[in-house]
Design a protein around this motif. Structure first.
Motif, PDB file in Angstrom:
ATOM      1  N   ARG A  69       0.836  -1.211   0.000  1.00  0.00           N
ATOM      2  CA  ARG A  69       0.000   0.000   0.000  1.00  0.00           C
ATOM      3  C   ARG A  69       0.871   1.262   0.000  1.00  0.00           C
ATOM      4  NH1 ARG A  69      -5.316  -0.938   0.857  1.00  0.00           N
ATOM      5  NH2 ARG A  69      -5.706   1.187   1.552  1.00  0.00           N
ATOM      6  N   GLU A  70       1.966   1.230   0.734  1.00  0.00           N
ATOM      7  CA  GLU A  70       2.868   2.383   0.774  1.00  0.00           C
ATOM      8  C   GLU A  70       3.485   2.612  -0.597  1.00  0.00           C
ATOM      9  OE1 GLU A  70       7.056   3.020   2.892  1.00  0.00           O
ATOM     10  OE2 GLU A  70       5.406   2.826   4.341  1.00  0.00           O
ATOM     11  N   PRO A  75      -3.849   4.934   1.116  1.00  0.00           N
ATOM     12  CA  PRO A  75      -3.911   5.352   2.524  1.00  0.00           C
ATOM     13  C   PRO A  75      -3.847   4.165   3.465  1.00  0.00           C
ATOM     14  CG  PRO A  75      -6.075   5.492   1.517  1.00  0.00           C
ATOM     15  CD  PRO A  75      -5.111   5.200   0.402  1.00  0.00           C
ATOM     16  N   ASN A  76      -3.354   4.410   4.675  1.00  0.00           N
ATOM     17  CA  ASN A  76      -3.357   3.318   5.653  1.00  0.00           C
ATOM     18  C   ASN A  76      -4.743   3.178   6.264  1.00  0.00           C
ATOM     19  OD1 ASN A  76      -3.613   5.067   8.022  1.00  0.00           O
ATOM     20  ND2 ASN A  76      -1.492   5.671   7.626  1.00  0.00           N
ATOM     21  N   GLU A  79      -6.723   5.787   8.480  1.00  0.00           N
ATOM     22  CA  GLU A  79      -7.298   7.007   7.915  1.00  0.00           C
ATOM     23  C   GLU A  79      -8.767   6.837   7.503  1.00  0.00           C
ATOM     24  OE1 GLU A  79      -4.673   8.122   4.778  1.00  0.00           O
ATOM     25  OE2 GLU A  79      -2.955   8.407   6.104  1.00  0.00           O
ATOM     26  N   HIS A  81     -10.401   5.636   4.951  1.00  0.00           N
ATOM     27  CA  HIS A  81     -10.795   6.072   3.607  1.00  0.00           C
ATOM     28  C   HIS A  81     -11.594   5.007   2.853  1.00  0.00           C
ATOM     29  CE1 HIS A  81      -8.860   9.968   3.314  1.00  0.00           C
ATOM     30  NE2 HIS A  81      -7.772   9.474   3.868  1.00  0.00           N
TER      31      HIS A  81
END
Length: 893
Positions: A69-70, A75-76, A79, A81
């Motif tokens: 994901r990074e 987003p982690n 967050e 989302h």
């Protein structure tokens, strides 16, 4: 890949776990010796028992997911989302894909269909769970989400940044997802393991071909027949004879005439070979009596009896009595040409030689368990696993099994063997169409069976499997565990999506149907936690519901808040559908969408009437967000808490879809009465009083939300709908079937929303669309109109003014509660009653925590009521649980 040294270390760790008595107490721990479990397992990713390494592997996957994901700039999780509507697009995926057909199973969802769900709900690196994994198609789908060619075969487009597009809408990203696959059946997890584990295809090819050559060389003599026998004169002029290779032999039951006792071969007397049909009846060749296997009522036919023969079974050291079957047809090849013939003396002599010879290899001889599906083989004397095979097929399979078990590629090779064990057995019935098949979902042995040569059969399977290994090129492992899903060794809130195809009531007895496979593997299903309706196991619908609820609670626990679970479910009984629905709700899930899937056409259509289950269903359910749970806990049982539920629920519901650029779909979950039912269910399942009556709820909906075409939206959703509405010619009509007073009132509300109508106009349509339940004492149409609506001076019926509707409904409720009080005071079973009075009484009693009243009336209602009405079932079940905790209330009964 795991090195051999690492694999050995993991095996030693598993061996230590197996010595732990507490480890063996995990629900669903299979029935097997330590040796058999170790022989089948490939730790750390697959164990033929509960996988003790799941949490460790999952921690590695979570770190890989974070890095993925990074790298992608996603987003982690902190967050918040993540947002998805339920997947509601049409799906059309057939069952002819080589991957799907590499190994048979009782039920399967095509992996390409599952891919669409995984792509919709997840991103690369996400972790998917299938708690009833079967052959592991969810794992295959998760892996192939990273294969561009397969994704594009679904009709999607993948751009240079690996973004997946459907038309002009980005829907997901290309990339492998991880899969946790769990099943109670060792046969299922073994098949799934081979579908989801990387392999050296070429090394496997060399080993399989070597073994098959050796087996063919040793067993060929058993599958030969004379095409032209040797001449008595000896050699010369073709005197040496020509042999053919047997493709298959047809065996037939033998029956006895009940009138004269004459034996007759079913193939000869009952099969119409010219027209390719089975005769319903036939005449006895001995006495001329008209006979049948299953005489029809009021017919003059007599029922034939099976001929049995008694023989000594050397494998188990017992005398057995089995239905007599004789060979009647041999299909064989000479070169590339096929021929057929009646078995001759040489063929019968060969079969007798095989029958009297000892098989030089071990084979399974386990006794068949008693079960709902095992009565069929018991009836014909098939009491042990090896009885399912003719002697020569058992011999060939035993040799294959022995050689494969010694190979370093034994698991893939044994997968090949399990792929042919049913097709090589007596379950392979001969059909008049010429296409043999096993009777689905049974262990039934037909009156005519086709015995095929298993060696060319396994060769064909081998090339299918080899093609699968080359095509899929798996670069990651599925994580597999053999256990019940009612206790998972997984952390809370750790998984991103769940797709399941759970057992559905009494339709399939997996532990019984998988017994043949598991007998060859040496590891058997522990059916104590098997979620089925099964007389032999003494499990009815309540036990099934409780077992399913336990699994759903675990799924709820391990799923991240705000994430989705998709349930593919089939049952023709409303009672089982209601049980599944309530189990989901009691576990904490909220149902957002229910659709039917037509497997013939492969398209989804919304359910016309909840509970009218006649097809496969796709249920979309979500776990509420952590923020909502916190807010609801503070406001539970309050009016604001109820509206907070509705706000969140609307965000999770699908938006209407435009069909064929003409018709705008009606989303039934957005109908006011369905929203009311969901709000009520959420409060009851959480043990809170329902703070709003139906009229208050409907009036509040119009004040707080937007209504469009009979559907409720948040205001941003309404703007989106308005734009979509401009593109459509019309909106789909809300489907509503009139079965009781509640649905009748909703139907009238829809009719009058179109404009005022006369009584006669309503009566004609009402009579056409009404399908009243047999126990429902539904009022006359005129009564329902008077109690719920207003009539003007011109004789037109109208919807009441929202400001006055509460007063109208208060009077109606008072009347209904009087009827409920009468039911409460009466005695004996209630045979005919007003369902709305029962609902009103249950609702008031729940609000007042008078659970005893609910239990008292529920115990007197016909069982059919709860099969048809999930809301009454919910009230009754939850009231019983709370009533048992209130001893003082019990004294009221």
């Amino acid at each position: 890949m795991v090195s051999e040294e690492e694999r050995q270390q993991w095996r030693e760790k598993l061996c230590q776990h197996l010595k732990d008595a507490q480890f063996r107490q995990i629900p669903g721990f299979p029935i097997a010796s330590d040796e058999a479990i170790l022989n089948l397992s490939d730790p750390p990713y697959y164990t033929a028992c509960p996988n003790p390494f799941m949490e460790e592997i999952l921690a590695q996957w979570q770190e890989e997911r974070r890095q993925t994901r990074e790298k992608m700039g996603l987003p982690n999780d902190a967050e918040n989302h993540y947002h998805r509507e339920p997947f509601a697009a049409d799906v059309s995926e057939g069952k002819n894909d080589p991957i799907y057909n590499a190994h048979s199973y009782h039920t399967k969802v095509p992996h390409k269909a599952i891919m669409r769900y995984i792509l919709h709900y997840t991103e690369p690196g996400d972790i998917v769970l299938d708690g009833f994994c079967g052959t592991g198609m969810t794992g295959v789908a998760a892996q192939l989400c990273g294969d561009q060619r397969t994704v594009e075969s679904l009709g999607y487009r993948v751009d240079e940044q690996d973004i997946i597009w459907e038309g002009d809408k980005p829907i997901s990203r290309l990339g492998t997802r991880k899969a946790v696959l769990i099943d109670l059946s060792p046969a299922a997890t073994f098949i799934a393991y081979n579908y989801n584990t990387p392999a050296d295809a070429r090394a496997f090819e060399r080993e399989a071909q070597r073994i098959l050559r050796e087996v063919e060389k040793e067993c060929d003599w058993m599958y030969e027949t004379w095409h032209t026998p040797p001449s008595p004169a000896g050699r010369g002029a073709g005197g040496e004879g020509v042999k053919g290779k047997i493709n298959y032999t047809v065996w037939s039951d033998v029956f006895l005439c009940p009138q004269c006792g004459a034996e007759m071969v079913f193939w000869d007397v009952a099969v119409d070979h010219e027209n390719g049909q089975i005769r319903d009846d036939w005449h006895c060749p001995g006495c001329g009596a008209l006979l049948s296997k299953s005489p029809r009522k009021e017919s003059r036919t007599l029922r034939v009896e099976r001929a049995f023969e008694t023989k000594y079974d050397r494998a188990i050291g017992q005398t057995v009595r089995q239905a007599k079957q004789v060979p009647v047809l041999i299909n064989y090849s000479v070169g590339k040409k096929r021929y057929e013939k009646r078995p001759d003396a040489a063929d019968l002599a060969l079969l007798e030689k095989i029958e009297n010879s000892d098989i030089p290899y071990p084979f399974p001889t386990y006794p068949l368990p008693k079960g709902d599906k095992t009565s069929d083989p018991f009836n014909v004397g098939v009491t042990h696993v090896h009885h399912f095979y003719t002697r020569r097929n058992l011999w060939a399979l035993a040799e294959i099994f022995k050689k494969m078990g010694k190979s370093p590629h034994k698991n893939y090779l044994l997968w090949l063997l399990t792929g042919i064990t049913e097709g090589s057995s007596k379950l392979n019935r001969e059909r008049t169409s010429g296409i043999p098949s096993k009777l689905s979902r049974t262990l039934y042995i037909a009156s005519t069976i086709r015995e095929i040569d298993p060696i060319p059969f396994i060769s064909r399977k081998f090339y299918k499997l080899l093609n699968l290994l080359i095509r899929t090129k798996k670069n990651s492992f599925g994580l597999l565990s053999t256990q019940s899903s009612n206790r998972l060794n997984l952390p809370n809130n750790s998984l991103d999506y769940i797709f399941i195809d759970p057992p559905f009531g009494a339709n399939l007895m997996y532990s019984e149907l998988n017994f043949l496979w598991e007998a060859w593997l040496g590891v058997f299903t522990n059916n104590a936690p098997e979620a089925v309706v099964n007389k032999t196991q003494r499990k009815g619908l309540p036990e099934y519901q409780a077992l399913m609820e336990a699994c759903f609670r675990e799924f709820y626990r391990v799923l991240k808040p705000g994430r989705w679970m998709t349930v593919e479910f089939h049952n023709s009984q409303n009672a089982v559908w209601n049980a599944i629905q309530e189990a989901l709700l009691r576990a904490g899930f909220v149902i957002a969408d229910v659709r039917t899937i037509d497997k013939i056409q492969g398209t989804f259509n919304q359910v016309n009437a909840f509970g009218a289950v006649k097809q496969d269903l796709i249920i979309s359910a979500y776990k509420p967000t952590a923020i909502f749970e916190q807010q609801f806990a503070l406001e539970a049982g309050t009016v604001e808490g109820a509206w907070e539920f509705v706000r969140q629920h609307l965000e999770f519901l699908p938006m209407p879809m435009l069909k064929n650029d003409v018709l705008l779909e009606f989303v039934q979950e957005r109908a006011p009465y369905v929203l009311f039912d969901r709000m009520v269910a959420y409060h009851i399942q959480h043990g809170f009083a329902v703070p709003l009556s139906a009229p208050q709820f409907y009036a509040g909906l119009k004040e707080r939300f937007a209504e469009r075409e009979g559907m409720i939206f948040t205001y941003p959703q309404a703007s989106q709908f308005d734009r979509l509405r401009l593109q459509a010619e019309r909106v789909e009509q809300m489907p509503l079937l009139i079965t009781d007073e509640k649905s009748a009132i909703q139907w009238l509300r829809v009719q009058l929303a179109e404009g005022p109508k006369t009584y006669s106009d309503l009566l004609i349509r009402f009579n056409q669309e009404s399908r009243k339940l047999p126990y429902e004492a539904m009022p006359e149409l005129k009564t329902m109109l008077e109690e719920n609506f207003l009539e003007d001076a011109e004789g037109l019926w109208r919807l009441p003014d929202p400001s006055k509707e509460s007063d109208l409904q208060a009077l109606r409720e008072k009347s209904l509660l009087r009827e409920f009080a009468a039911y409460l005071q009466s005695k004996g079973k209630l045979k005919a009653f007003r369902l709305e009075a029962i609902r009103a009484g249950f609702s008031r009693a729940w609000k007042e925590r008078n659970y005893a009243a609910i239990v008292q009336v529920a115990n007197r209602l016909p069982e059919r009521v709860f099969e048809d009405d999930s809301q009454l079932l919910m009230y009754a079940d939850n009231a019983r649980l709370r009533w048992e905790d209130q001893p003082r209330q019990q004294s009221l009964l």
